[in-house]
Scaffold this motif. Structure first.
Motif, PDB file in Angstrom:
ATOM      1  N   TYR A  43      -7.070  -3.450  -4.247  1.00  0.00           N
ATOM      2  CA  TYR A  43      -8.067  -2.630  -3.569  1.00  0.00           C
ATOM      3  C   TYR A  43      -7.479  -2.129  -2.257  1.00  0.00           C
ATOM      4  N   LEU A  44      -7.449  -0.816  -2.148  1.00  0.00           N
ATOM      5  CA  LEU A  44      -6.814  -0.159  -1.019  1.00  0.00           C
ATOM      6  C   LEU A  44      -7.841   0.514  -0.130  1.00  0.00           C
ATOM      7  N   CYS A  45      -7.620   0.382   1.150  1.00  0.00           N
ATOM      8  CA  CYS A  45      -8.424   1.068   2.145  1.00  0.00           C
ATOM      9  C   CYS A  45      -7.532   2.128   2.789  1.00  0.00           C
ATOM     10  N   TYR A  68      -4.126   7.432   5.504  1.00  0.00           N
ATOM     11  CA  TYR A  68      -3.111   6.410   5.708  1.00  0.00           C
ATOM     12  C   TYR A  68      -3.648   5.092   5.172  1.00  0.00           C
ATOM     13  N   PHE A  69      -2.836   4.454   4.357  1.00  0.00           N
ATOM     14  CA  PHE A  69      -3.283   3.283   3.615  1.00  0.00           C
ATOM     15  C   PHE A  69      -2.938   1.967   4.300  1.00  0.00           C
ATOM     16  N   GLY A  70      -3.793   0.990   4.065  1.00  0.00           N
ATOM     17  CA  GLY A  70      -3.490  -0.383   4.407  1.00  0.00           C
ATOM     18  C   GLY A  70      -2.678  -1.032   3.294  1.00  0.00           C
ATOM     19  N   PRO A  71      -2.322  -2.314   3.467  1.00  0.00           N
ATOM     20  CA  PRO A  71      -1.491  -2.999   2.493  1.00  0.00           C
ATOM     21  C   PRO A  71      -2.224  -3.410   1.225  1.00  0.00           C
ATOM     22  N   GLY A 123       0.822  -1.200   0.000  1.00  0.00           N
ATOM     23  CA  GLY A 123       0.000   0.000   0.000  1.00  0.00           C
ATOM     24  C   GLY A 123       0.859   1.253   0.000  1.00  0.00           C
ATOM     25  N   PRO A 124       0.333   2.371  -0.480  1.00  0.00           N
ATOM     26  CA  PRO A 124       1.083   3.640  -0.459  1.00  0.00           C
ATOM     27  C   PRO A 124       1.387   4.092   0.970  1.00  0.00           C
ATOM     28  N   GLY A 147      -1.118   0.917  10.871  1.00  0.00           N
ATOM     29  CA  GLY A 147      -2.180   0.464  11.750  1.00  0.00           C
ATOM     30  C   GLY A 147      -3.457   0.144  11.009  1.00  0.00           C
ATOM     31  N   VAL A 148      -3.478   0.364   9.692  1.00  0.00           N
ATOM     32  CA  VAL A 148      -4.644   0.003   8.893  1.00  0.00           C
ATOM     33  C   VAL A 148      -4.423  -1.425   8.372  1.00  0.00           C
ATOM     34  N   THR A 149      -5.375  -2.279   8.634  1.00  0.00           N
ATOM     35  CA  THR A 149      -5.244  -3.662   8.190  1.00  0.00           C
ATOM     36  C   THR A 149      -6.357  -4.014   7.206  1.00  0.00           C
TER      37      THR A 149
END
Lengths: 110, 115
Positions: free
Chosen positions: B89-91, B105-108, A43-44, B3-5
């Protein structure tokens, strides 16, 4: 017309070089400007966040915003092989979505 | 780490199927945005959720839908999958206040392949 345009690259530089990454945007209402770094299949990751014209420095990274020209840049000094990644610019304004550039792929050669 | 999963990390589906992707936002954040990133492209905004309500939508058809839960986690649902839905697909989570939305802030990401 896209909201933000980014030089696509790819860009290949020797270790230690200064790298310049650039984006232009179309609407002067945009107020917030960001640079993200994205490693392959990840992810970015937020690198820089600024909301005013001028320069913002963080270690080897400098973000530059020229609102009069609607032009944003990211400079990387003393580039390292670990800087090899895709760099994304992003813009937004209050109450609106984030718009991302297409990304510039950077390779730093040891 | 932000911290975003997100889960799952990878997924393979066939055309016409339905998929649900999940995201847990960073602690203290109340806003979740979903993006689709095709290979070699920047993230494209799908929609955003704030306080369990959709708060903005990009140029995606209604078969892309979402939910946000009271703990600010979120789901992205895609019905009637098409081959072109294959993407990362990014959250992204952020904090929205009366002063506006702070940065995201992005998750993986979840890599979806539609066959």
């Amino acid at each position: 017309q896209k909201e933000v345009e980014q030089d696509p690259g790819p860009l290949s530089v020797p270790e230690g070089a200064i790298v310049s990454l650039n984006c232009t945007y179309s609407n002067s209402a945009f107020q917030y400007f960001m640079w993200y770094r994205q490693y392959s299949r990840k992810g970015p990751e937020l690198l820089m966040y600024t909301y005013s014209s001028g320069n913002k420095e963080d270690g080897r990274f400098t973000a530059q915003v020229d609102k009069s020209s609607k032009y944003i840049s990211l400079f990387i000094r003393d580039s390292q092989p670990s800087d090899s990644a895709t760099y994304l610019c992003a813009i937004t304004r209050p109450g609106r979505q984030f718009y991302f550039g297409t990304g510039t792929s950077l390779t730093v050669i040891p | 780490e932000t911290g975003v999963t997100q889960s799952p990390t990878h997924l393979i589906k066939t055309r016409g199927q339905q998929v649900t992707l999940r995201c847990s936002s960073q602690s203290g954040h109340n806003t979740v945005s979903w993006y689709q990133q095709a290979l070699g492209q920047g993230p494209q905004f799908i929609f955003q959720y704030y306080r369990e309500e959709e708060n903005g939508r990009g140029n995606f058809p209604p078969r892309f839908s979402g939910l946000q839960f009271p703990n600010y986690s979120s789901e992205l649902n895609v019905n009637a999958l098409e081959l072109d839905d294959s993407a990362l697909y990014l959250c992204a989570s952020s904090l929205s206040t009366s002063g506006g939305q702070e940065t995201q802030y992005f998750g993986p990401g979840t890599r979806l392949l539609v066959l």
